[in-house]
Design an enzyme around this catalytic site. Structure first.
Site, PDB file in Angstrom:
ATOM      1  N   GLU A 174       0.826  -1.206   0.000  1.00 60.52           N
ATOM      2  CA  GLU A 174       0.000   0.000   0.000  1.00 60.52           C
ATOM      3  C   GLU A 174       0.861   1.256   0.000  1.00 60.52           C
ATOM      4  O   GLU A 174       2.042   1.221   0.330  1.00 60.52           O
ATOM      5  CB  GLU A 174      -0.945   0.018   1.204  1.00 60.52           C
ATOM      6  CG  GLU A 174      -0.375  -0.457   2.525  1.00 60.52           C
ATOM      7  CD  GLU A 174       0.776   0.356   3.083  1.00 60.52           C
ATOM      8  OE1 GLU A 174       0.710   1.615   2.995  1.00 60.52           O
ATOM      9  OE2 GLU A 174       1.745  -0.228   3.588  1.00 60.52           O
ATOM     10  N   GLU A 317       4.387  -0.534   2.111  1.00 61.97           N
ATOM     11  CA  GLU A 317       4.538  -0.689   0.662  1.00 61.97           C
ATOM     12  C   GLU A 317       4.445  -2.142   0.199  1.00 61.97           C
ATOM     13  O   GLU A 317       4.331  -2.410  -0.987  1.00 61.97           O
ATOM     14  CB  GLU A 317       5.871  -0.104   0.150  1.00 61.97           C
ATOM     15  CG  GLU A 317       6.049   1.380   0.353  1.00 61.97           C
ATOM     16  CD  GLU A 317       7.348   1.887  -0.282  1.00 61.97           C
ATOM     17  OE1 GLU A 317       7.996   1.131  -1.037  1.00 61.97           O
ATOM     18  OE2 GLU A 317       7.715   3.044  -0.009  1.00 61.97           O
TER      19      GLU A 317
END
Length: 348
Positions: A174, A317
């Site tokens: 994300e 991430e």
């Protein structure tokens, strides 16, 4: 809503017969039973997910959902909101943390704009924007129930597109400035924890201001009163679009019997949403690392997921998930390349 319902209806149980056969083989490989620890557990779980005695996880992808948050205006983060857009673009350019680690792991990176506050016209970014960031959850619902469902369905769609391309393992990632705030709210609501227990520093938020951040989480929960038994309600009231997208990836993986590797705190919050919507989803999830973000340990314990890596990481991430891909593939090599005692001519 139809896609979500169809996906949920397809989620079944692990293949117990395949798991029994895999365990028998693993126990008879030329080593003391249990001596390769978690690698043995992983390959047995993979057999249960895929129904195959020799599962493969060589076609890897990390799907990175990107979105902004209205609660940013409450002063719960030190970085400017524009970082979400900048880093989403950098995902497509292959220069972020997860991109670097994905190159080593031979995994594709698929960035998805599911709710960045500006339009991003960049080659390599999938545009599936549900809305231009969530609303401020400290003043009302982060999104409507319909938007929450749409975010879940975007995740399902993107995951299934990757599966149709041949990917046999998915990882969740994300990008969203201040998304530790809605994640803390989700963990607090579903897990029944005090917001002050599960709210951490995120992207280097000053420790002396943590009480303010936790207070914002507490206020958001009080104002919206989400139902902890209704994952969609929790997502809509105190969640994030990228969190919904990752939860959709998890539901799609489970429905299609493809393993999903979850990252740290934000991914765990998404897993709480997915597993509240359909508890059997948990069987298809593989935890990666123990995020140093404060609430991650609570979320993992509530889900009953034991991380395999302790690296003091909290970048997000999908970085931890990508690192774990190496170990998961190693488990399949153990299963595929080692011989049994019988094949070695050793009586046991």
């Amino acid at each position: 809503m139809d896609l979500l319902k169809q996906t949920i209806s397809k989620i079944g149980e692990l293949d117990k017969e395949a798991m029994a056969k895999a365990k028998e083989r693993v126990d008879n490989l030329i080593k003391p039973p249990g001596s390769l620890g978690r690698l043995e557990e992983i390959v047995i779980q993979l057999a249960g997910i895929t129904g195959e005695l020799y599962p493969k996880v060589d076609k890897k992808v990390v799907i990175v959902m990107a979105a902004d948050h209205g609660v940013f205006e409450e002063g719960v983060v030190v970085f400017p909101q524009e970082v979400t857009e900048i880093q989403t673009r950098n995902m497509a350019r292959g220069v972020t943390g997860v991109c670097a680690l994905a190159k080593q792991a031979r995994a594709d990176v698929v960035p998805v704009d599911i709710g960045v506050k500006v339009d991003i016209d960049e080659i390599g970014i999938i545009s599936r924007k549900v809305k231009y960031g969530t609303d401020n959850m400290a003043k009302g619902p982060a999104m409507s129930r319909e938007e929450a469902i749409k975010s879940l369905e975007v995740g399902i769609q993107v995951a299934e597109e990757q599966i149709k391309k041949g990917k046999n393992i998915l990882a969740t990632g994300e990008m969203g400035i201040c998304n530790t705030t809605p994640s803390a709210a989700i963990v607090s609501v579903i897990g029944g924890y005090d917001p002050f227990e599960v709210t951490g520093i995120g992207a280097n938020f000053p420790v002396e201001r943590l009480e303010h951040k936790a207070g914002v989480v507490k206020r958001a929960i009080e104002i919206n009163n989400p139902n902890p038994k209704d994952g969609i309600d929790v997502l809509a009231k105190v969640g994030g679009l990228e969190i919904g997208g990752m939860a959709g990836v998890m539901l799609a993986g489970a429905a299609n019997r493809v393993p999903v590797v979850i990252d740290g705190f934000i991914s765990l919050a998404a897993a709480l949403i997915a597993c509240t919507i359909e508890p059997k989803t948990k069987n298809f999830l593989i935890p990666s690392h123990a995020s140093k973000e404060k609430g991650a340990v609570y979320a993992a314990e509530f889900l009953g997921l034991k991380p395999m890596l302790y690296m003091d990481m909290r970048l997000g991430e999908g970085t931890g998930a990508v690192l774990a891909l190496n170990l998961i593939e190693a488990a399949t090599y153990m299963n595929n390349e080692m011989i049994t005692f019988a094949e070695a001519g050793i009586p046991v």
